[in-house]
Scaffold this motif. Structure first.
Motif, PDB file in Angstrom:
ATOM      1  N   MET A   1      -6.852  28.912 -42.268  1.00 52.86           N
ATOM      2  CA  MET A   1      -7.366  27.549 -42.199  1.00 52.86           C
ATOM      3  C   MET A   1      -6.527  26.743 -41.228  1.00 52.86           C
ATOM      4  SD  MET A   1      -7.957  24.933 -45.316  1.00 52.86           S
ATOM      5  CE  MET A   1      -6.465  24.041 -45.143  1.00 52.86           C
ATOM      6  N   PRO A   7      -5.855  23.479 -32.836  1.00 48.23           N
ATOM      7  CA  PRO A   7      -5.027  24.552 -32.272  1.00 48.23           C
ATOM      8  C   PRO A   7      -5.074  24.493 -30.760  1.00 48.23           C
ATOM      9  CG  PRO A   7      -7.010  25.441 -33.242  1.00 48.23           C
ATOM     10  CD  PRO A   7      -6.981  23.999 -33.583  1.00 48.23           C
ATOM     11  N   PRO A 185     -17.353  20.976 -46.018  1.00 50.59           N
ATOM     12  CA  PRO A 185     -16.220  21.906 -45.962  1.00 50.59           C
ATOM     13  C   PRO A 185     -16.010  22.629 -44.654  1.00 50.59           C
ATOM     14  CG  PRO A 185     -17.463  22.225 -47.962  1.00 50.59           C
ATOM     15  CD  PRO A 185     -18.248  21.286 -47.133  1.00 50.59           C
ATOM     16  N   LEU A 186     -17.067  22.887 -43.864  1.00 51.63           N
ATOM     17  CA  LEU A 186     -16.822  23.701 -42.683  1.00 51.63           C
ATOM     18  C   LEU A 186     -16.260  22.894 -41.521  1.00 51.63           C
ATOM     19  CD1 LEU A 186     -19.657  26.325 -42.677  1.00 51.63           C
ATOM     20  CD2 LEU A 186     -17.248  26.652 -42.991  1.00 51.63           C
ATOM     21  N   ARG A 187     -16.091  21.622 -41.713  1.00 51.02           N
ATOM     22  CA  ARG A 187     -15.416  20.847 -40.677  1.00 51.02           C
ATOM     23  C   ARG A 187     -13.965  21.291 -40.613  1.00 51.02           C
ATOM     24  NH1 ARG A 187     -17.527  15.200 -39.085  1.00 51.02           N
ATOM     25  NH2 ARG A 187     -19.749  15.597 -39.289  1.00 51.02           N
ATOM     26  N   LYS A 188     -13.438  21.254 -39.415  1.00 54.36           N
ATOM     27  CA  LYS A 188     -12.083  21.782 -39.228  1.00 54.36           C
ATOM     28  C   LYS A 188     -11.034  20.880 -39.840  1.00 54.36           C
ATOM     29  CE  LYS A 188     -12.960  25.509 -36.860  1.00 54.36           C
ATOM     30  NZ  LYS A 188     -12.565  26.828 -37.277  1.00 54.36           N
ATOM     31  N   TRP A 190     -11.429  19.224 -42.760  1.00 56.97           N
ATOM     32  CA  TRP A 190     -11.756  18.961 -44.158  1.00 56.97           C
ATOM     33  C   TRP A 190     -10.605  19.398 -45.036  1.00 56.97           C
ATOM     34  CZ3 TRP A 190     -12.756  22.363 -48.344  1.00 56.97           C
ATOM     35  CH2 TRP A 190     -13.367  21.760 -49.456  1.00 56.97           C
ATOM     36  N   ALA A 191     -10.274  18.586 -46.034  1.00 58.76           N
ATOM     37  CA  ALA A 191      -9.162  18.896 -46.927  1.00 58.76           C
ATOM     38  C   ALA A 191      -9.704  19.360 -48.263  1.00 58.76           C
ATOM     39  CB  ALA A 191      -8.300  17.649 -47.120  1.00 58.76           C
ATOM     40  N   TYR A 192      -9.053  20.338 -48.843  1.00 58.70           N
ATOM     41  CA  TYR A 192      -9.467  20.835 -50.149  1.00 58.70           C
ATOM     42  C   TYR A 192      -9.227  19.755 -51.186  1.00 58.70           C
ATOM     43  CZ  TYR A 192      -9.987  25.709 -48.668  1.00 58.70           C
ATOM     44  OH  TYR A 192     -10.411  26.869 -48.083  1.00 58.70           O
ATOM     45  N   PRO A 203      -5.404  24.496 -53.189  1.00 57.14           N
ATOM     46  CA  PRO A 203      -5.488  24.583 -51.739  1.00 57.14           C
ATOM     47  C   PRO A 203      -4.832  25.866 -51.256  1.00 57.14           C
ATOM     48  CG  PRO A 203      -3.796  23.043 -52.378  1.00 57.14           C
ATOM     49  CD  PRO A 203      -4.454  23.477 -53.633  1.00 57.14           C
ATOM     50  N   PRO A 204      -5.203  26.341 -50.083  1.00 56.27           N
ATOM     51  CA  PRO A 204      -4.687  27.635 -49.618  1.00 56.27           C
ATOM     52  C   PRO A 204      -3.175  27.694 -49.535  1.00 56.27           C
ATOM     53  CG  PRO A 204      -6.506  26.940 -48.275  1.00 56.27           C
ATOM     54  CD  PRO A 204      -6.216  25.808 -49.192  1.00 56.27           C
ATOM     55  N   GLU A 205      -2.515  26.582 -49.213  1.00 58.03           N
ATOM     56  CA  GLU A 205      -1.063  26.655 -49.089  1.00 58.03           C
ATOM     57  C   GLU A 205      -0.371  26.467 -50.427  1.00 58.03           C
ATOM     58  OE1 GLU A 205      -2.899  24.501 -47.307  1.00 58.03           O
ATOM     59  OE2 GLU A 205      -2.532  22.541 -48.164  1.00 58.03           O
TER      60      GLU A 205
END
Lengths: 207, 411, 198
Positions: A1, A7, A185-188, A190-192, A203-205
């Protein structure tokens, strides 16, 4: 993510790279000539070579171009195979908010491609790809539901996941996520969310 | 609304006779009923019925909201998304080879075909050439999976129309097919055996013999399934002339696969837009035509197309087993796969329709965007237009004939 | 850590509530009641009727378990009931998403006591393959309903599901046939919240 900042190597909105030049796709070339002739001002960019040739259309001419492509007896693009959207963040924050591109993959089931075409080096199966680039903070595209019925659900999914607003259509509402889901959600960027109706979301982290 | 006064007990018991002339014939009866209702038209109400998401016949977590007039459906709205598992977001978050196991879980009944498509897309992005033997093995596995998926669909369609026995019969053969795939991949349902650049494991001679035995067994049992279902007049009553999808509507909605061929549209991606090495095999494509039973485009023909396709899949698998060349099964890949910037759109013929992937590569080891097109997503959509005027039981038959898998609807 | 950009919607999903029947300890010493208890537990464990609650891929393996080769009916559990009112055990087979979670809870509440839940598959144990990036996936169905038996696998083999039914039968034999308390769910949610706060 990806994180909040874009990037460094996020791809240019032009899509297929120029280094991939190879044989021209006759189907895309024919479609480009047709739309340029019948709907002046619609086609902004044409890429006929490479693995993924496409036509870039302006948003206001989209429906007219689609009608032309569907009703042409030679192309007979009677099926909207897929409507998708991709979020190009600006390459650098200085680029501004960036753009979202809605991509239509159109195909014909009435017309078969010839054996020679199928054996050729062009490997895109006779699809005609239309792209519409809209600004990220105001992503509005006219709906092609009136041209192909099947675009209805694909457009609802792109509204749901990417936040692209399709105008001139009845009732654009979410299709996959619940009605009160926060954000797209697919917006770059977007926050969980922390939780949804009491059930925690990790969240992933956070693992 | 004013109600008729409830008759008092003496009236009902006949102690006080109501002033109603005796009924002698149909006209009298009609007049008597009309007088009783005092000329008021009966008020009808449309009933809104919720079917699912937990329902034995919705083939997964599909919720259908039906407006019915009695038992006739007047409007229908499917609600999907109960199985949305964020495959596309995961595709942006993990490297390509780590994302690959997630595509199995989209159409979990045809996992090999899903993997096949995803690997072809990634290989086109990265310019990887798959060795010959691996291509043949992919075709063999794909067709074995197609056979297993179709006989599953046929058996479960029997369940939907009220026949439990065919389900048990078809599962017996399906278990043999799953044993084959389990032997080579390690999993019965979800495999991760088709990898980027080839396949993970090679076929042993014992596996090839077992595969021939499986194909022979299914071919031998197909007439048995037909006796239970296709040639069964109860099944034909349930499915003929039900849920007719005209070809123009099918194409407009993006219906693909057996449902499209059952509407008479002559298209099979393996023959008309071949991927891999499918152009080397001889096979027929069953297209529904009138003269079998019912009308072209009805539920019966969708089942019939699946049955015919099972025969053809067996034929393709046998040809691939016969022509299997020796050689490598995996191309040499760099340690981290970083396809150059570019995009690709690939479609493959799944047992349920055309699964397509649109991948956008940005030069890193993760994709920038992966969009998966599940065939069942469009196949469900057509229900809104076709189900009007059907009975609720016919709706169940229609949903079963479309053979949807919610994993690829919701992804 | 994670930017709380989006407000969470109101009305949290409360865990399923089912009261426990309390017996007078004096009565439990009675020999006749013990035999009746034994009889009740014996009949409960040998006729566990599952609810047909297949959500995703694991449902296919559940169907295979009930089918020809792995016949679940020999253990008394072959009668899959479509209605929750007639079922004893809810085999949650497949991923539970946030859209589906209220329905799972409601169906579990509709089941009459004593009821059991088997979490089949990695997705319902702790999110499974979707535990890291799955925003719409509930990280384990024990955040919604109390779970008795967890079956690992993706998907678990039919033998594993049969093992789970046998373990549930064993648990009923040893510990009695009552259902789990409802506050299990709240404890699970605390645990998961603690993980995301770190």
């Amino acid at each position: 993510m990806s994180d909040a900042a874009a990037p460094a190597n996020s791809p240019t909105p032009a899509g297929a790279p120029a280094a991939d030049a190879g044989p021209r796709d006759p189907v895309t070339a024919h479609a480009a000539r047709l739309v340029q002739a019948k709907v002046p001002g619609a086609v902004v960019e044409v890429v006929e070579t490479g693995r993924h040739p496409f036509l870039r259309i302006t948003a206001e001419h989209l429906v007219a171009a689609c009608l032309v492509l569907r009703d042409d007896p030679e192309l007979a693009l009677d099926c909207c195979h897929l409507v998708s959207a991709v979020d190009w963040l600006g390459k650098t924050p200085a680029d501004g908010p960036g753009s979202i591109e809605v991509v239509y993959h159109l195909v014909s089931y009435a017309k078969k491609t010839s054996a020679a075409y199928r054996r050729s080096a062009v490997k895109n199966d006779g699809f005609v790809v239309l792209r519409v680039r809209v600004p990220r903070d105001k992503p509005e595209v006219p709906s092609v539901m009136g041209v192909w019925v099947g675009a209805d659900w694909h457009e609802r999914e792109m509204w749901d996941l990417m936040g692209v607003k399709f105008t001139d259509r009845p009732l654009l509402r979410r299709i996959l996520l619940p009605e009160d889901w926060p954000g797209h959600p697919l917006r770059k960027d977007w926050a969980y969310p922390v939780e949804y109706h009491g059930i925690p979301i990790i969240p992933p982290e956070g693992r | 609304m004013s109600h008729e006064p409830v008759p008092s007990v003496p009236q009902v018991l006949g102690v006080v006779a109501p002033a109603v002339p005796p009924v002698v014939d149909a006209a009298d009866l009609a007049r008597a009923l009309e007088e009783r209702s005092m000329g008021q038209a009966l008020r009808t109400e449309e009933l809104v019925v919720n079917m699912g998401p937990q329902h034995p016949s919705t083939h997964g977590v599909l919720r259908v909201v039906i407006k019915t007039d009695g038992e006739v459906v007047t409007a229908l709205q499917p609600h999907i998304g109960n199985l949305h598992r964020c495959v596309e977001k995961i595709g942006e978050s993990l490297p390509y080879y780590q994302w690959l196991p997630y595509v199995d879980r989209m159409d979990y009944l045809a996992a090999i075909n899903n993997e096949h498509g995803a690997c072809i897309a990634i290989e086109r992005l990265a310019g990887i050439v798959v060795p010959e033997r691996a291509e043949y093995i992919r075709v063999i596995l794909a067709e074995v999976q197609r056979v297993a998926s179709h006989i599953f669909a046929m058996g479960v369609y029997g369940l939907d129309t009220g026949a439990i026995t065919p389900f048990l019969h078809t599962f017996r053969e399906r278990e043999r097919g799953l044993d084959l795939l389990d032997h080579i991949a390690g999993g019965r349902l979800l495999y991760h055996v088709i990898r980027i650049g080839g396949v993970k494991r090679d076929l042993s001679p014992e596996w090839i013999d077992e595969c021939h035995a499986f194909l022979d067994a299914v071919e031998q049992r197909l007439p048995e399934y037909n006796t239970l279902l296709l040639d069964n007049h109860i099944f034909q009553e349930r499915t003929c002339n039900i849920g007719v999808i005209p070809p123009a509507l099918a194409v407009g909605w993006g219906v693909t696969g057996p449902a499209l061929r059952a509407s008479g549209v002559d298209w099979d991606t393996r023959r008309d837009a071949p991927y891999g090495i499918y152009d080397r095999f001889q096979f027929d494509v069953p297209i529904a035509h009138s003269g079998v039973a019912g009308v072209v485009g009805d539920c019966f023909h969708r089942h019939w197309v699946r049955f015919k396709e099972t025969e053809q899949a067996i034929r393709i698998a046998r040809q691939a087993l016969r022509d299997l060349p020796p050689g490598e099964i995996q191309a040499k890949l760099p340690k981290t796969l970083k396809p150059p910037k570019g995009e690709v759109y690939v479609r493959v013929e799944n047992p349920r329709g055309e699964l397509a992937y649109w991948m956008v590569a940005d030069g890193t080891d993760k994709a920038w965007r992966i969009r998966c097109r599940g065939p069942s997503f469009s196949n469900i959509g057509v229900m809104t237009d076709v189900a009007r005027g059907a009975l609720i039981a016919d709706l169940v038959a229609l949903m079963g004939s479309l053979d949807i898998v919610l994993g690829e609807v919701d992804r | 850590m994670s930017p709380a950009a989006n407000p969470a919607p109101a009305a949290p999903l409360a865990p399923a509530v089912h009261p426990r029947l309390e017996f007078d300890p004096e009565l439990e010493q009675s020999i006749i009641l013990t035999k009746i208890d034994w009889l009740k537990d014996w009949s409960r464990r040998n006729a566990l009727w599952p609810m047909a609650f297949g959500l995703a891929c694991c449902a296919m393996e559940m169907m295979a378990t009930a089918a020809t080769k792995y016949d679940l009916d020999r253990f008394g559990s072959g009668v899959f009931r479509a209605s929750a009112r007639q079922a004893d055990v809810m085999i949650v087979a497949g991923t539970v998403t946030h859209k589906m979670a209220p329905r799972v809870k409601r169906l579990f509440e509709q089941m009459p006591d004593p009821k059991y839940a088997i979490a089949m598959g990695a997705c319902v144990i702790g999110g499974g393959p979707y535990s890291r990036f799955g925003y719409h996936v509930v990280q384990g169905v024990d955040l919604v309903i109390p779970v008795d038996i967890y079956v690992p696998g993706c998907p678990p083999r039919p033998e594993a599901l049969i093992d789970a039914i046998r373990k549930l039968q064993e648990r009923i034999r040893v510990k009695g046939g009552s259902s789990l308390p409802a506050d299990d769910v709240l404890r699970n949610r605390e645990r998961i919240l603690a993980m995301s706060a770190s």
